[in-house]
Write a protein that holds these residues in place. Structure first.
Motif, short mmCIF file in Angstrom:
data_model
loop_
_atom_site.label_atom_id
_atom_site.label_comp_id
_atom_site.label_asym_id
_atom_site.label_seq_id
_atom_site.Cartn_x
_atom_site.Cartn_y
_atom_site.Cartn_z
N LEU A 12 78.96 95.17 118.77
CA LEU A 12 80.36 95.28 118.40
C LEU A 12 80.58 96.60 117.66
CD1 LEU A 12 81.16 91.65 117.22
CD2 LEU A 12 81.85 92.76 119.34
N GLY A 13 81.73 97.20 117.90
CA GLY A 13 82.06 98.48 117.31
C GLY A 13 82.23 98.38 115.80
N ARG A 14 82.31 99.52 115.18
CA ARG A 14 82.45 99.58 113.73
C ARG A 14 83.70 98.83 113.28
NH1 ARG A 14 83.01 104.99 110.06
NH2 ARG A 14 82.84 103.90 108.08
N GLY A 15 83.52 97.87 112.42
CA GLY A 15 84.62 97.08 111.89
C GLY A 15 85.06 95.93 112.79
N ALA A 16 84.49 95.80 113.98
CA ALA A 16 84.87 94.70 114.89
C ALA A 16 84.02 93.47 114.59
CB ALA A 16 84.69 95.12 116.34
N ARG A 17 84.67 92.32 114.60
CA ARG A 17 83.96 91.06 114.33
C ARG A 17 84.51 89.98 115.25
NH1 ARG A 17 85.92 92.61 109.38
NH2 ARG A 17 87.29 90.83 109.38
N LEU A 18 83.63 89.14 115.72
CA LEU A 18 84.01 87.96 116.50
C LEU A 18 84.08 86.80 115.52
CD1 LEU A 18 84.52 86.64 119.29
CD2 LEU A 18 82.05 86.27 119.43
N ARG A 19 85.26 86.21 115.40
CA ARG A 19 85.46 85.13 114.43
C ARG A 19 86.25 83.99 115.06
NH1 ARG A 19 81.87 87.02 111.86
NH2 ARG A 19 82.11 88.31 110.03
N ALA A 31 89.39 93.79 114.84
CA ALA A 31 89.00 95.19 114.77
C ALA A 31 90.01 95.88 113.86
CB ALA A 31 88.99 95.81 116.16
N PRO A 32 89.66 97.05 113.33
CA PRO A 32 90.61 97.73 112.44
C PRO A 32 91.99 97.87 113.09
CG PRO A 32 88.50 98.83 112.38
CD PRO A 32 88.42 97.80 113.47
N GLU A 33 92.97 97.27 112.44
CA GLU A 33 94.37 97.32 112.85
C GLU A 33 94.64 96.72 114.23
OE1 GLU A 33 96.25 101.07 112.19
OE2 GLU A 33 94.99 101.49 110.46
N ARG A 34 93.70 95.90 114.73
CA ARG A 34 93.87 95.26 116.03
C ARG A 34 93.25 93.87 116.02
NH1 ARG A 34 91.27 99.42 120.06
NH2 ARG A 34 89.91 99.76 118.29
N MET A 35 93.72 93.05 116.93
CA MET A 35 93.14 91.74 117.14
C MET A 35 93.21 91.45 118.63
SD MET A 35 94.19 88.02 115.64
CE MET A 35 95.46 87.61 116.81
N VAL A 89 85.89 98.33 121.05
CA VAL A 89 85.50 97.00 120.57
C VAL A 89 83.99 96.84 120.65
CG1 VAL A 89 85.74 94.51 120.94
CG2 VAL A 89 87.71 96.00 121.18
N VAL A 90 83.37 97.34 121.73
CA VAL A 90 81.92 97.36 121.86
C VAL A 90 81.49 98.81 122.00
CG1 VAL A 90 81.73 95.04 122.84
CG2 VAL A 90 81.91 97.01 124.37
N VAL A 91 80.30 99.11 121.50
CA VAL A 91 79.76 100.47 121.54
C VAL A 91 78.27 100.39 121.92
CG1 VAL A 91 81.39 101.38 119.84
CG2 VAL A 91 79.20 100.45 119.08
N PRO A 92 77.74 101.50 122.43
CA PRO A 92 76.30 101.50 122.71
C PRO A 92 75.50 101.26 121.43
CG PRO A 92 77.37 103.36 123.78
CD PRO A 92 78.38 102.73 122.86
N ALA A 93 74.46 100.45 121.55
CA ALA A 93 73.62 100.14 120.38
C ALA A 93 72.68 101.27 120.07
CB ALA A 93 72.84 98.85 120.63
#
Length: 93
Positions: A12-19, A31-35, A89-93
Motif C-alpha cells: 500500500l502506498g504512503r498513508g494508504a490503509r485498508l480498514r 489514503a491522504p485526502e481520498r477514500m 494507492v499501491v506502490v512497488p515494494a
C-alpha cells in the motif's frame, strides 16, 4: 508511471490503509485526502498485497482459492493493480 507485470511486488502506498468501516459495515481504502470503496474482487486482491508476494503469486493464491486458471486471474487483476498504482494507492515494494 510504473508499468506493472507478473513479477511486481506491491504494498500500500504512503498513508494508504485498508480498514473496515464498522459504522457502514464495509471495507475502505483510506489514503491522504481520498477514500476508495473496493468491490469484492479488489478487496480480495488488496488483502493479499503485503510487499512480499508478486502479482503472479497473488494470482496463484486466488486461483487455488477459487479453482480458476491462474492466467485468467492474473489478466484480470493486472489492470486493477495498474489503476491503483496510477492513483498511488499501491506502490512497488
Amino acid at each position: 508511471m510504473t508499468v506493472l507485470g507478473p513479477e511486481s511486488r506491491l504494498c500500500l502506498g504512503r498513508g494508504a490503509r485498508l480498514r473496515h468501516d464498522t459504522a457502514r459495515d464495509r471495507w475502505v481504502v483510506l489514503a491522504p485526502e481520498r477514500m476508495f470503496i473496493p468491490d469484492p474482487t479488489a478487496l480480495e486482491v488488496l488483502r493479499l498485497i503485503d510487499g512480499t508476494r508478486s502479482v503472479a503469486q497473488i494470482a496463484e493464491e486466488l486461483a487455488a482459492r477459487y479453482a480458476a486458471p491462474q492466467a485468467v486471474i492474473e489478466a484480470d487483476i493486472l489492470p486493477l493493480l495498474q489503476e491503483l498504482s496510477d492513483k498511488g494507492v499501491v506502490v512497488p515494494a
